[in-house]
Design a protein around this motif. Sequence first.
Motif, PDB file in Angstrom:
ATOM      1  N   UNK A 103      -9.406  14.176   1.539  1.00 39.84           N
ATOM      2  CA  UNK A 103     -10.291  13.628   2.561  1.00 39.84           C
ATOM      3  C   UNK A 103     -11.749  13.973   2.314  1.00 39.84           C
ATOM      4  N   UNK A 125      -3.779   9.520   5.817  1.00 36.53           N
ATOM      5  CA  UNK A 125      -3.314   8.162   6.077  1.00 36.53           C
ATOM      6  C   UNK A 125      -3.417   7.812   7.561  1.00 36.53           C
ATOM      7  N   UNK A 126      -2.897   8.687   8.430  1.00 36.47           N
ATOM      8  CA  UNK A 126      -2.872   8.339   9.859  1.00 36.47           C
ATOM      9  C   UNK A 126      -4.234   8.499  10.512  1.00 36.47           C
ATOM     10  N   UNK A 127      -5.092   9.397   9.981  1.00 38.18           N
ATOM     11  CA  UNK A 127      -6.374   9.634  10.646  1.00 38.18           C
ATOM     12  C   UNK A 127      -7.461   8.666  10.200  1.00 38.18           C
ATOM     13  N   UNK A 128      -7.344   8.111   9.008  1.00 35.08           N
ATOM     14  CA  UNK A 128      -8.446   7.265   8.537  1.00 35.08           C
ATOM     15  C   UNK A 128      -8.010   5.909   7.997  1.00 35.08           C
ATOM     16  N   UNK A 129      -6.709   5.637   7.887  1.00 42.50           N
ATOM     17  CA  UNK A 129      -6.285   4.354   7.334  1.00 42.50           C
ATOM     18  C   UNK A 129      -6.807   4.151   5.920  1.00 42.50           C
ATOM     19  N   UNK A 130      -6.900   5.279   5.203  1.00 44.11           N
ATOM     20  CA  UNK A 130      -7.463   5.244   3.842  1.00 44.11           C
ATOM     21  C   UNK A 130      -6.321   4.965   2.866  1.00 44.11           C
ATOM     22  N   UNK A 131      -6.234   3.703   2.467  1.00 47.78           N
ATOM     23  CA  UNK A 131      -5.273   3.292   1.441  1.00 47.78           C
ATOM     24  C   UNK A 131      -5.923   3.522   0.076  1.00 47.78           C
ATOM     25  N   UNK A 174       0.855  -1.193   0.000  1.00 45.80           N
ATOM     26  CA  UNK A 174       0.000   0.000   0.000  1.00 45.80           C
ATOM     27  C   UNK A 174       0.887   1.238   0.000  1.00 45.80           C
ATOM     28  N   UNK A 177      -0.248  12.682   4.571  1.00 43.34           N
ATOM     29  CA  UNK A 177       0.011  12.172   5.927  1.00 43.34           C
ATOM     30  C   UNK A 177      -1.271  12.213   6.767  1.00 43.34           C
ATOM     31  N   UNK A 178      -1.991  13.332   6.666  1.00 43.05           N
ATOM     32  CA  UNK A 178      -3.225  13.486   7.455  1.00 43.05           C
ATOM     33  C   UNK A 178      -4.225  12.383   7.139  1.00 43.05           C
ATOM     34  N   UNK A 229       2.199   4.870   0.825  1.00 44.45           N
ATOM     35  CA  UNK A 229       2.138   5.591   2.094  1.00 44.45           C
ATOM     36  C   UNK A 229       2.712   6.987   1.912  1.00 44.45           C
ATOM     37  N   UNK A 249      -8.858   1.278  -0.708  1.00 49.21           N
ATOM     38  CA  UNK A 249     -10.130   1.504  -0.003  1.00 49.21           C
ATOM     39  C   UNK A 249     -11.023   2.414  -0.841  1.00 49.21           C
ATOM     40  N   UNK A 250     -10.419   3.444  -1.453  1.00 45.64           N
ATOM     41  CA  UNK A 250     -11.255   4.339  -2.267  1.00 45.64           C
ATOM     42  C   UNK A 250     -11.864   3.580  -3.444  1.00 45.64           C
TER      43      UNK A 250
END
Lengths: 142, 408
Positions: B261, B141-147, B124, B138-139, B126, B150-151
């Motif tokens: 986001x 990725x770390x706040x939602x684990x949105x790879x 994935x 960065x925001x 990053x 996933x979208x």
Amino acid sequence: MNTKEKNKVPLIEDMFKWPSDEPRIIASRCKKCGTVSFPKLTFCQNPSCEKKRENIEVIELSNKGKLYSYTVQRYKPPEPFRYEPYKPYGIGMVDFPEGIRIWGMITRMDNLKIGMNVKTTAGKLYEDEENEYLTWMWEPVD
Amino acid sequence: MKNREVAIIGCGLHPWGRFPEKSQPELAVEAINMALEKANMDWREIEFIAAGSPLWVYDGEGVNNCLSGTAIERQMGNIGVPVVSTANACATGTATLMVACMAVASGEFDVAIAVAADKSAMGFFRPQSRNSRYDPDYQRFVMTGYTNPTYWGVETKRRMEEVGTTEEDLALIKVLVSKAGAKNPYARYKKVFTMEEVLNSPMVCDPLRLYEICSTSDGAGAVIVTSLDKAKKYTDKPVIVEGVTIGTGSFGDQSLPLYMLSAFPRPGVPTLTESRNAIARTYKMAREQYNRRCPEDIDVIELPDNTSWHYLVYLDCILDLKPGEAEEMIRRGDTDPIDGKIPVCPSGGLASCGESVAAQGLYQVKSAVDQLKGEAGESQVKKDVKVALAQTYGYAGNNAACLLSRGW
């Protein structure tokens, strides 16, 4: 045994209202055209709007929206994402009455449905010795 | 191009795969060598270099990434010509071609090269910084684990509900494309998949399974262009660049450029506007100068099958289809990569290559050029190819499209 309760803090400040009994997404809105942005922006993203800082206001979104769609992340993403102890999670986008569609983790991964009502909440990503680190999450309310 | 016609006279590739023993500039040199040989040309004849910069500033080779052109020119030997390095995520390779073509079309340069090499990060993708204040990647990725997948999973699920796409449709796409990958010597994966194998592969981001999502790869591509009137000096079969462009989105798009986001969908604005804007501009260039009927005139398509969902939505965008038509086309076999009515991804696509992000556009262009010249070997499509289209999909709303035709 350490019984001291840990501080619950947002992993990144200023993205959702916290501390709060009713966490809400913090966004920005253009006073001229009404465009809503998240994370909040300094200038309106509408190309027709003047790029003036004073045109932008910070708002808290409604705490309820509808699930646009969702999936489940089955495998662990790499660092710097931390969700501990790791388990697969639901994730999706929510349409808010303010007209904006926003990403977030979902508090569960089963029994999800497109169009279902969800509310904004706060959930734990991980903790260290001092703090629990939180993010916003969508909690189904149907 | 408006000012003067531009033609491709040589293409080169380094095969796709994993090559830890080689640096990115080394991969680029091998692709350039092949392109120079095809164009019967010496390195010193190059007058302008457009190089593609991979995104992996932190995970990758540092300065070889952000100053890719500088690094590649150094490996080839400095010849004192202008070099630009450009980063457009997955649209980077085609961006270098656009810049090279514009340099020649302007009349300022006669011979230009587009080149990109990328050893893409594995797994994935990053973020490349730890800047929580200013790096939106960065925001998210770390706040939602949105790879990224996933979208694509979210949009595939939505499409299933709205259009009636089935899990079998998603698997069939991999089956179709893998048939062609097995015949392409530059592809990384040569296996022909069955429906059962795809449907039994692990779920990654529902409803997308492992074999319905492309992997990442190392690779490099190079394309040499000159003016059409000078092209005959180098080759009997110059390929005309009728249109080439980068596309970006329109305000109010329904879909989400990767890493962002949120979306602020406005009435009347469609999805994937960066793709639609790229394709519309490419068609406009081809119509105005070559009276091209688009999309009816297109004989073969290389599209960005990052996932099976992409394959479907890119058929929608490129052929301007109504909801559900793309699914009907694949079920009928219209898009079979070799003997379809409109063959799609005869190179084996991203499904058989894995994506070497910055170089992928040049891989597609080389594949399209081979089809036009009848030099695709076992991957040569059955129908007569006069016009070929290549389109890429990219991170953060970077898109590119390129329309090519025979110049002989």
